[in-house]
Design a protein around this motif. Structure first.
Motif, PDB file in Angstrom:
ATOM      1  N   GLN A  12       0.807  -1.220   0.000  1.00 15.85           N
ATOM      2  CA  GLN A  12       0.000   0.000   0.000  1.00 15.85           C
ATOM      3  C   GLN A  12       0.844   1.277   0.000  1.00 15.85           C
ATOM      4  O   GLN A  12       0.511   2.230  -0.719  1.00 15.85           O
ATOM      5  CB  GLN A  12      -0.966   0.010   1.188  1.00 15.85           C
ATOM      6  CG  GLN A  12      -1.979   1.143   1.156  1.00 15.85           C
ATOM      7  CD  GLN A  12      -2.869   1.098  -0.078  1.00 15.85           C
ATOM      8  OE1 GLN A  12      -3.350   0.041  -0.465  1.00 15.85           O
ATOM      9  NE2 GLN A  12      -3.046   2.250  -0.715  1.00 15.85           N
ATOM     10  N   PRO A  13       1.950   1.367   0.776  1.00 15.15           N
ATOM     11  CA  PRO A  13       2.761   2.595   0.732  1.00 15.15           C
ATOM     12  C   PRO A  13       3.270   2.924  -0.669  1.00 15.15           C
ATOM     13  O   PRO A  13       3.370   4.090  -1.042  1.00 15.15           O
ATOM     14  CB  PRO A  13       3.927   2.288   1.690  1.00 15.15           C
ATOM     15  CG  PRO A  13       3.375   1.271   2.626  1.00 15.15           C
ATOM     16  CD  PRO A  13       2.453   0.424   1.803  1.00 15.15           C
ATOM     17  N   VAL A  14       3.591   1.886  -1.445  1.00 20.41           N
ATOM     18  CA  VAL A  14       4.045   2.091  -2.825  1.00 20.41           C
ATOM     19  C   VAL A  14       2.911   2.643  -3.682  1.00 20.41           C
ATOM     20  O   VAL A  14       3.098   3.573  -4.474  1.00 20.41           O
ATOM     21  CB  VAL A  14       4.584   0.761  -3.411  1.00 20.41           C
ATOM     22  CG1 VAL A  14       4.717   0.843  -4.923  1.00 20.41           C
ATOM     23  CG2 VAL A  14       5.923   0.419  -2.773  1.00 20.41           C
ATOM     24  N   LEU A  15       1.721   2.088  -3.512  1.00 26.31           N
ATOM     25  CA  LEU A  15       0.566   2.577  -4.281  1.00 26.31           C
ATOM     26  C   LEU A  15       0.238   4.013  -3.901  1.00 26.31           C
ATOM     27  O   LEU A  15      -0.178   4.809  -4.761  1.00 26.31           O
ATOM     28  CB  LEU A  15      -0.641   1.674  -4.032  1.00 26.31           C
ATOM     29  CG  LEU A  15      -0.464   0.193  -4.384  1.00 26.31           C
ATOM     30  CD1 LEU A  15      -1.767  -0.566  -4.132  1.00 26.31           C
ATOM     31  CD2 LEU A  15      -0.022   0.022  -5.828  1.00 26.31           C
ATOM     32  N   ASP A  16       0.431   4.363  -2.637  1.00 25.71           N
ATOM     33  CA  ASP A  16       0.138   5.726  -2.178  1.00 25.71           C
ATOM     34  C   ASP A  16       1.017   6.763  -2.879  1.00 25.71           C
ATOM     35  O   ASP A  16       0.593   7.908  -3.084  1.00 25.71           O
ATOM     36  CB  ASP A  16       0.325   5.832  -0.666  1.00 25.71           C
ATOM     37  CG  ASP A  16      -0.771   5.098   0.096  1.00 25.71           C
ATOM     38  OD1 ASP A  16      -1.832   4.829  -0.505  1.00 25.71           O
ATOM     39  OD2 ASP A  16      -0.564   4.783   1.290  1.00 25.71           O
ATOM     40  N   LEU A  17       2.232   6.367  -3.243  1.00 24.63           N
ATOM     41  CA  LEU A  17       3.112   7.296  -3.958  1.00 24.63           C
ATOM     42  C   LEU A  17       2.497   7.689  -5.293  1.00 24.63           C
ATOM     43  O   LEU A  17       2.543   8.854  -5.696  1.00 24.63           O
ATOM     44  CB  LEU A  17       4.493   6.663  -4.178  1.00 24.63           C
ATOM     45  CG  LEU A  17       5.282   6.277  -2.925  1.00 24.63           C
ATOM     46  CD1 LEU A  17       6.594   5.626  -3.308  1.00 24.63           C
ATOM     47  CD2 LEU A  17       5.517   7.486  -2.040  1.00 24.63           C
ATOM     48  N   THR A  18       1.913   6.727  -6.008  1.00 23.06           N
ATOM     49  CA  THR A  18       1.240   7.017  -7.279  1.00 23.06           C
ATOM     50  C   THR A  18      -0.044   7.805  -7.032  1.00 23.06           C
ATOM     51  O   THR A  18      -0.378   8.727  -7.789  1.00 23.06           O
ATOM     52  CB  THR A  18       0.934   5.712  -8.032  1.00 23.06           C
ATOM     53  OG1 THR A  18       2.162   5.003  -8.253  1.00 23.06           O
ATOM     54  CG2 THR A  18       0.277   6.009  -9.376  1.00 23.06           C
ATOM     55  N   HIS A  19      -0.772   7.457  -5.960  1.00 25.99           N
ATOM     56  CA  HIS A  19      -1.982   8.214  -5.625  1.00 25.99           C
ATOM     57  C   HIS A  19      -1.662   9.692  -5.397  1.00 25.99           C
ATOM     58  O   HIS A  19      -2.468  10.562  -5.715  1.00 25.99           O
ATOM     59  CB  HIS A  19      -2.642   7.631  -4.369  1.00 25.99           C
ATOM     60  CG  HIS A  19      -3.326   6.320  -4.599  1.00 25.99           C
ATOM     61  ND1 HIS A  19      -4.066   6.045  -5.742  1.00 25.99           N
ATOM     62  CD2 HIS A  19      -3.402   5.193  -3.828  1.00 25.99           C
ATOM     63  CE1 HIS A  19      -4.548   4.817  -5.665  1.00 25.99           C
ATOM     64  NE2 HIS A  19      -4.166   4.277  -4.513  1.00 25.99           N
ATOM     65  N   GLU A  20      -0.473   9.978  -4.855  1.00 21.07           N
ATOM     66  CA  GLU A  20      -0.107  11.375  -4.607  1.00 21.07           C
ATOM     67  C   GLU A  20       0.093  12.138  -5.917  1.00 21.07           C
ATOM     68  O   GLU A  20      -0.223  13.322  -5.988  1.00 21.07           O
ATOM     69  CB  GLU A  20       1.152  11.428  -3.727  1.00 21.07           C
ATOM     70  CG  GLU A  20       0.891  10.975  -2.301  1.00 21.07           C
ATOM     71  CD  GLU A  20       2.010  11.360  -1.348  1.00 21.07           C
ATOM     72  OE1 GLU A  20       2.877  12.163  -1.737  1.00 21.07           O
ATOM     73  OE2 GLU A  20       2.018  10.874  -0.204  1.00 21.07           O
ATOM     74  N   TYR A  21       0.630  11.483  -6.934  1.00 28.31           N
ATOM     75  CA  TYR A  21       0.701  12.104  -8.257  1.00 28.31           C
ATOM     76  C   TYR A  21      -0.713  12.428  -8.753  1.00 28.31           C
ATOM     77  O   TYR A  21      -0.961  13.504  -9.307  1.00 28.31           O
ATOM     78  CB  TYR A  21       1.393  11.166  -9.247  1.00 28.31           C
ATOM     79  CG  TYR A  21       2.874  11.384  -9.401  1.00 28.31           C
ATOM     80  CD1 TYR A  21       3.397  11.947 -10.556  1.00 28.31           C
ATOM     81  CD2 TYR A  21       3.768  11.016  -8.406  1.00 28.31           C
ATOM     82  CE1 TYR A  21       4.761  12.139 -10.719  1.00 28.31           C
ATOM     83  CE2 TYR A  21       5.134  11.198  -8.543  1.00 28.31           C
ATOM     84  CZ  TYR A  21       5.627  11.768  -9.706  1.00 28.31           C
ATOM     85  OH  TYR A  21       6.993  11.962  -9.861  1.00 28.31           O
ATOM     86  N   CYS A  22      -1.627  11.467  -8.554  1.00 24.00           N
ATOM     87  CA  CYS A  22      -3.020  11.688  -8.969  1.00 24.00           C
ATOM     88  C   CYS A  22      -3.639  12.866  -8.209  1.00 24.00           C
ATOM     89  O   CYS A  22      -4.441  13.630  -8.763  1.00 24.00           O
ATOM     90  CB  CYS A  22      -3.850  10.431  -8.741  1.00 24.00           C
ATOM     91  SG  CYS A  22      -3.294   8.991  -9.683  1.00 24.00           S
ATOM     92  N   GLN A  23      -3.251  13.007  -6.946  1.00 27.00           N
ATOM     93  CA  GLN A  23      -3.812  14.065  -6.118  1.00 27.00           C
ATOM     94  C   GLN A  23      -3.419  15.448  -6.626  1.00 27.00           C
ATOM     95  O   GLN A  23      -4.189  16.409  -6.523  1.00 27.00           O
ATOM     96  CB  GLN A  23      -3.350  13.888  -4.665  1.00 27.00           C
ATOM     97  CG  GLN A  23      -4.180  14.658  -3.642  1.00 27.00           C
ATOM     98  CD  GLN A  23      -5.666  14.298  -3.694  1.00 27.00           C
ATOM     99  OE1 GLN A  23      -6.021  13.123  -3.866  1.00 27.00           O
ATOM    100  NE2 GLN A  23      -6.517  15.303  -3.590  1.00 27.00           N
TER     101      GLN A  23
END
Length: 707
Positions: free
Chosen positions: A684-695
């Motif tokens: 999940q922490p790895v996926l959150d890094l991509t989610h931050e780009y989306c944010q």
């Protein structure tokens, strides 16, 4: 966004050497300047312990005031990894490329904050508000210009650089555009990309940074608003406005603007180039050709105008004129971005952020002290992989031609266009007639649209020869054959399979024989004019520039190595044997195949590389190919891993990766993109890094984020 870990380059004995080295390098800076330098003095928590100097580099920090830089230094005072030392002082150095000053903020902990600037002589000056405005703008431009494209090439150049996104909200964008508007007409002072000979109002690092920001973020309305205001002060800004309108799908407005602006400044080459590119995109090659010719007439000393004309000829499949035009391009020496020149450190600490830890990335990587991959000498020597600037663009055009017509047809066209060494010497031996000068030159040939300036001509005309530096390599002719079949990398051993592959490659490709060098024609009693009436065979030919002659040899070597590789692969598959290469060799082969426009073979090589270990360059290559196919799931799979690798090496921001995320959201919608990311079987922490780009896309209200 999550802040990346803090690398530490350590000075155990001579504290402050890095600062001295930066000060000494100031007179040599020619571009936007190096990344910011942050130097800390640490002291052990034990009584009487000596102090240690540590530093790292950074881009993308808010440099609008001394307070904002001091705030960054304060974020470094607590280090969860190192609890045995405390920070007692810090110095932040940020280069102002407008005024050629290094802005510095000294922080005493606890205690005072002092700001000043250092000039090229090392003398201190007062830091004024106007200087801070310039520094803020330079910092944003550096963050975009010096960011990594996802391949890791930029990250690997300088050790220990933290990269932040300088603009993450519409409020920060407003400050950025406001500063750009105030300093816009000073932009030429910053220099320009290496393809531009003379920086001007619309071609410099400031305009390049603005266009990159607008394209990356999709903030077209803001960009249009900025350039519309600037256009009222100078009509030349119309070319920038037109480019943003076209990217923002405002084609009708863009065409109207181009038409009206060219009435005012009919010989503005930037406007002509923009219009030519638009016509190309609509398949109107004839219209693009006329505009490209006008562009060359308007700016004959600029590489970009000649390159555009050559590109149009390639689109129109007029290969002889494309080569003639390419031969006329003014070539400029490549000047790399400013980079820090630091003394040898005592130690280097490169911590890993726990959130960026991913086994897939770390497994198989060579550990400290272990040897790097072996790369066969034939792959290490591929010169095309090192090309940058004008030479890279010229080589790309040459590879487009060979991908379209094959090696044999390219050599045939070359011999029709240029005077070959052997035929020159043969013709000269049989002629004693005094030579007369011809009026034909490179410009008249390329601009006439016919090989020798006459509509009914079939062969390209020769023109005045140009001086050149490089010597022409001389080799025996080999048998002609189709080159579009296959090509190389060489196996390390001396097996019969390898030998036969090389022999097949040699037989299947003719090595380019040299053209006659202009300096040879001029030497001794020779006349420089090889196209005179005394040499009837040269009436329709011209002398080839040494740099272009060398490109043919480099292209031959690329094709030869590619052919050997594909031949070997075929032989091993027939014998049902495994074809082995190191990860680094597969990476080079993928780059080679991609360079030669062999997409499937490039994909195969990059995947073979990734089967051995993670490589950002290979993953970036695969991402490009999935983007061409529109494969959303695989695009996101690549992006997740590339974003994680970037964080692993202290970069929270890559414009190219952000652009890829934004385009996906625009096409598929933010909800779908988030769902696909979340459905992957990764921590999940790895996926959150991509989610931050989306944010960030959400913060910019990008298309697709409101769904």
């Amino acid at each position: 966004m999550l802040a990346p870990a803090v690398p530490e380059i350590i000075e155990d004995d001579d504290i402050g050497l890095a600062i001295d080295a930066r000060t000494e390098s100031l007179p040599a800076l020619r571009e936007l300047g190096p990344p910011d330098l942050v130097h800390l003095v640490k002291q052990s928590t034990k009584a009487g312990a000596k102090q240690t100097g540590v530093y790292h580099h950074v881009t993308g920090v808010d440099a609008s005031s001394s307070a904002s830089l001091a705030a960054y230094v304060n974020t470094l005072t607590f280090n969860p990894v190192d609890k045995t030392h405390k920070v007692v002082s810090g110095l932040y150095c940020c280069y102002n490329a407008f005024s050629h000053l290094d802005m510095r903020v000294e922080v005493k902990i606890p205690g005072s904050v002092e700001s000043y600037c250092v000039d090229e002589r090392g003398d201190r000056r007062v830091a004024t508000d106007s200087l801070w405005l310039e520094t803020f703008l330079c910092a944003v431009l550096r963050a975009y210009s010096y960011a990594d494209d996802g391949s890791g090439d930029t990250i690997k150049k300088i050790i220990g650089v933290r990269r932040f996104n300088p603009v993450t909200s519409t409020e920060q964008e407003h400050r950025f555009f406001e500063a750009a508007e105030k300093l816009f007409f000073s932009g030429r002072q910053l220099g320009s990309d290496p393809e531009i000979q003379i920086p001007n109002v619309v071609s410099n690092h400031l305009t390049a940074g603005l266009l990159k920001y607008i394209k990356t973020t999709g903030r077209y309305a803001s960009g249009i608003n900025l350039f519309e205001k600037l256009r009222t002060r100078d009509v030349e800004v119309s070319s920038l406005l037109a480019r943003v309108l076209l990217e923002g799908d405002e084609e009708i407005e863009a065409v109207r603007l181009l038409h009206d602006s060219l009435q005012d400044v009919p010989m503005d080459y930037a406007l002509l180039d923009c219009q030519a590119s638009f016509c190309q995109s609509k398949g109107e090659g004839g219209l693009a050709l006329e505009l490209a010719k006008q562009g060359v007439t308007a700016a004959p000393s600029e590489f970009s105008t000649w390159a555009k004309l050559a590109e149009v000829y390639v689109d129109l499949e007029q290969w002889d004129l494309a080569l003639l035009t390419l031969n006329s391009c003014p070539m400029f020496s490549y000047q790399d971005k400013d980079s820090p020149r630091m003394p040898e450190p005592s130690r280097v600490l490169l911590p890993i952020l726990p959130e960026s830890a991913l086994d897939e990335i770390d497994e198989g990587q060579p550990r400290q002290g272990e040897p790097f991959d072996q790369v066969h000498v034939s792959l290490r020597k591929l010169q095309a992989a090192t090309y940058q600037g004008t030479f890279l663009k010229a080589y790309s055009l040459l590879t487009r031609i060979v991908a379209s017509i094959g090696w044999d047809a390219l050599l045939k066209t070359r011999s029709q266009v240029f005077v070959m060494e052997e035929e020159y010497r043969s013709e000269r031996q049989h002629s004693v007639t005094p030579k007369t000068q011809t009026s034909k030159n490179a410009s008249t040939i390329a601009l006439s649209g016919t090989p020798n300036g006459h509509p009914d001509a079939e062969k390209p005309a020769e023109t005045e020869e140009d001086e050149s530096d490089e010597e022409s390599p001389v080799d025996d002719e080999k048998t002609l054959a189709e080159s579009s079949t296959t090509a190389p990398t060489v196996n390390g051993g001396g097996s019969s399979e390898n030998e036969s592959a090389e022999m097949k490659a040699e037989r299947s490709m003719e090595k380019p024989v040299p053209t006659i060098a202009a300096e040879e024609v001029k030497s001794g009693g020779d006349d420089a004019d090889a196209s005179s009436s005394s040499y009837p065979g040269f009436q329709n030919k011209r002398l080839c520039e040494r740099w272009l002659d060398n490109l043919f040899m480099v292209l031959y070597e690329d094709l030869r190595i590619y052919t050997i590789w594909r031949t070997e692969m075929g032989q091993y598959r027939q014998q049902q044997m495994q074809y082995k290469k190191s990860a680094a060799e597969w990476e080079v082969l993928g780059d080679l195949a991609e360079r030669l426009h062999h997409t499937n073979e490039a994909l195969e090589a990059y995947q073979q590389c990734l089967n051995i270990r993670f490589s950002p360059k290979a993953m970036r290559g695969i991402l490009r190919m999935y983007e061409k196919k529109g494969d959303t799931r695989n695009i996101l799979a690549c992006l997740i891993r590339l974003i994680t690798w970037q964080y692993r090496w202290y970069s929270e921001f890559s414009p190219e990766l952000f652009y890829s995320i934004r385009k996906l959201i625009e096409e598929e919608g933010a909800v779908k993109v988030r769902s696909i990311v979340q459905s992957t079987n990764l921590p999940q922490p790895v996926l959150d890094l991509t989610h931050e780009y989306c944010q960030v896309c959400v913060a910019f209200r990008s298309n697709g984020t409101d769904a």
